[in-house]
Design an enzyme around this catalytic site. Structure first.
Site, PDB file in Angstrom:
ATOM      1  N   HIS A  13       0.821  -1.200   0.000  1.00 32.79           N
ATOM      2  CA  HIS A  13       0.000   0.000   0.000  1.00 32.79           C
ATOM      3  C   HIS A  13       0.862   1.259   0.000  1.00 32.79           C
ATOM      4  O   HIS A  13       2.070   1.212   0.222  1.00 32.79           O
ATOM      5  CB  HIS A  13      -0.964   0.016   1.186  1.00 32.79           C
ATOM      6  N   ASP A  34       0.789   5.109   1.681  1.00 35.94           N
ATOM      7  CA  ASP A  34       0.129   5.831   2.767  1.00 35.94           C
ATOM      8  C   ASP A  34      -0.609   7.074   2.290  1.00 35.94           C
ATOM      9  O   ASP A  34      -1.695   7.395   2.774  1.00 35.94           O
ATOM     10  CB  ASP A  34       1.156   6.217   3.837  1.00 35.94           C
ATOM     11  N   HIS A  72       5.021   0.080   0.005  1.00 34.90           N
ATOM     12  CA  HIS A  72       5.597  -0.837   0.980  1.00 34.90           C
ATOM     13  C   HIS A  72       4.583  -1.867   1.464  1.00 34.90           C
ATOM     14  O   HIS A  72       3.386  -1.753   1.205  1.00 34.90           O
ATOM     15  CB  HIS A  72       6.162  -0.064   2.174  1.00 34.90           C
ATOM     16  N   ARG A  93       4.793  -9.349  17.092  1.00 38.03           N
ATOM     17  CA  ARG A  93       5.490  -8.147  16.618  1.00 38.03           C
ATOM     18  C   ARG A  93       4.751  -6.918  17.133  1.00 38.03           C
ATOM     19  O   ARG A  93       3.562  -6.739  16.883  1.00 38.03           O
ATOM     20  CB  ARG A  93       5.518  -8.136  15.093  1.00 38.03           C
TER      21      ARG A  93
END
Length: 379
Positions: free
Chosen positions: A290, A292, A348, A358
């Site tokens: 995607h 941002d 990214h 995570r």
């Protein structure tokens, strides 16, 4: 691994018991959560569609060609410049007047001056001709002949320098936030997320809006849990959060040659907790490529502070920039800050987490004060 799995099963059971006990307790909160979720899902779908389209002409998923930052190494400041995309042209631009155009050698321009740059021969072309920043941040503008530098006027304001990206790229630093500070921030996230959690593999905690993953929806934790919040967070937690945010903001401003006062925190800014649990809803599908700026129009600069270690706390989950013909990867470690301009120059994705958990926090900035938000306040 067995201990991690046992903790995950225990935590999951507790969240399910909490969810079943409270599911009917706050219909208004659930409706508010669904509204937040609808916006989140819409953005995710746009991101997935736009990202996949762009990705189709770029690199393959497993084509990692370069590691920008490895776990275990300490990077003082690593910055890679990339050409800016045209994504910012569709939005209101916030550009300064000083340093926008080159100044001919020998002319000073109103309120500015040129000086000889010591040690640089006239006609040298190895220096960037337009390094935009002002002396308040210890930088100058190369103008015309790179052996000359333009000094800013004494009364230069942050608005004169501008904010909208004209220099684009991505950076990584391991010296902005300490590991101890990252561990403290992670404990804040863990306490907040202990109140809920997604049934799938990706959980969100937004201290600004109060959005918290709970089962297959989102609730406003401040209203949903009321006074119980006072026992979860402290003023010291929020003070640390603000301090960390400010230092990351200053690092981004320094790297891109703008004033930090021209940047505004924007939404969504949130903690994420990702594990290997199978996705149950679209919110859990964090791995899609995607952009941002396409997903959230207000974004101009994006940053992430990692709160756990790749290959020690979790497997998979690396951050991947998807450039034409290759990928550039960041391996998370607690205290590592990555940041980048938010346009399609920085398409990214995040790899799927295969085991462990995570933790990270996404902190986003805009140049438009109309889209700015304040720091969270303990209610």
């Amino acid at each position: 691994m067995a201990a991690v799995a046992a903790r995950r099963r225990t935590g999951g059971g507790e969240r399910r018991r909490q969810g079943s006990a409270r599911r009917n307790a706050g219909p208004l909160e659930a409706r508010g959560g669904r509204l937040w979720a609808a916006c989140f899902v819409s953005a995710a779908l746009v991101a997935a569609a736009g990202g996949l389209l762009a990705w189709s002409s770029r690199s393959a998923e497993d084509g990692v060609a370069e590691v920008l930052a490895r776990r275990g190494e300490t990077l003082l400041d690593k910055f890679v410049e990339v050409p800016c995309s045209g994504d910012y042209d569709g939005y209101r631009r916030f550009e300064g007047t000083w340093g926008k155009d080159p100044v001919s050698p020998g002319s000073t321009g109103e309120g500015s001056s040129h000086v000889q740059l010591e040690g640089v021969e006239p006609g040298c072309t190895s220096l960037r001709p337009y390094l935009r920043a002002d002396a308040l941040w210890g930088k100058v503008l190369f103008s015309g002949d790179p052996s000359l530098v333009k000094l800013p006027p004494a009364n230069l304001q942050s608005s004169d320098v501008g904010c909208t990206p004209r220099r684009c790229g991505r950076g990584v630093s391991d010296v902005v936030i300490t590991r101890e500070e990252a561990e403290r921030i992670r404990r804040v996230a863990e306490r907040g997320l202990s109140l809920g959690g997604s049934d799938g593999g990706a959980s969100i905690l937004d201290l600004h809006s109060g959005a918290l993953s709970l089962g297959k929806q989102f609730v406003n934790l401040y209203r949903y849990f009321g006074d119980k919040i006072q026992g979860i967070f402290t003023e010291e937690d929020f003070a640390l959060y603000r301090d960390v945010r400010q230092r990351i903001q200053q690092k981004i401003a320094q790297a891109f040659g703008i004033s930090s006062s021209s940047m505004y925190l924007t939404k969504p800014t949130f903690f994420s907790r990702i594990n290997s649990t199978e996705a149950k809803t679209t919110h859990d599908e964090y791995w899609h490529p995607h952009i941002d700026k396409v997903t959230y129009g207000s974004f101009d600069y994006t940053s992430l502070l990692y709160l756990s270690d790749y290959a020690e706390d979790f497997g998979g989950g690396r951050f991947v920039f998807m450039d034409a013909g290759s990928n550039k990867t960041i391996e998370p470690q607690a205290g590592r800050v990555s940041f980048f301009t938010s346009g399609s120059e920085n398409l990214h994705r995040v790899e799927k987490v295969h085991w462990g958990t995570r933790y990270a926090i996404t902190i986003s900035f805009t140049c438009n004060p109309d889209h700015g938000i304040g720091d969270p306040v303990l209610m």
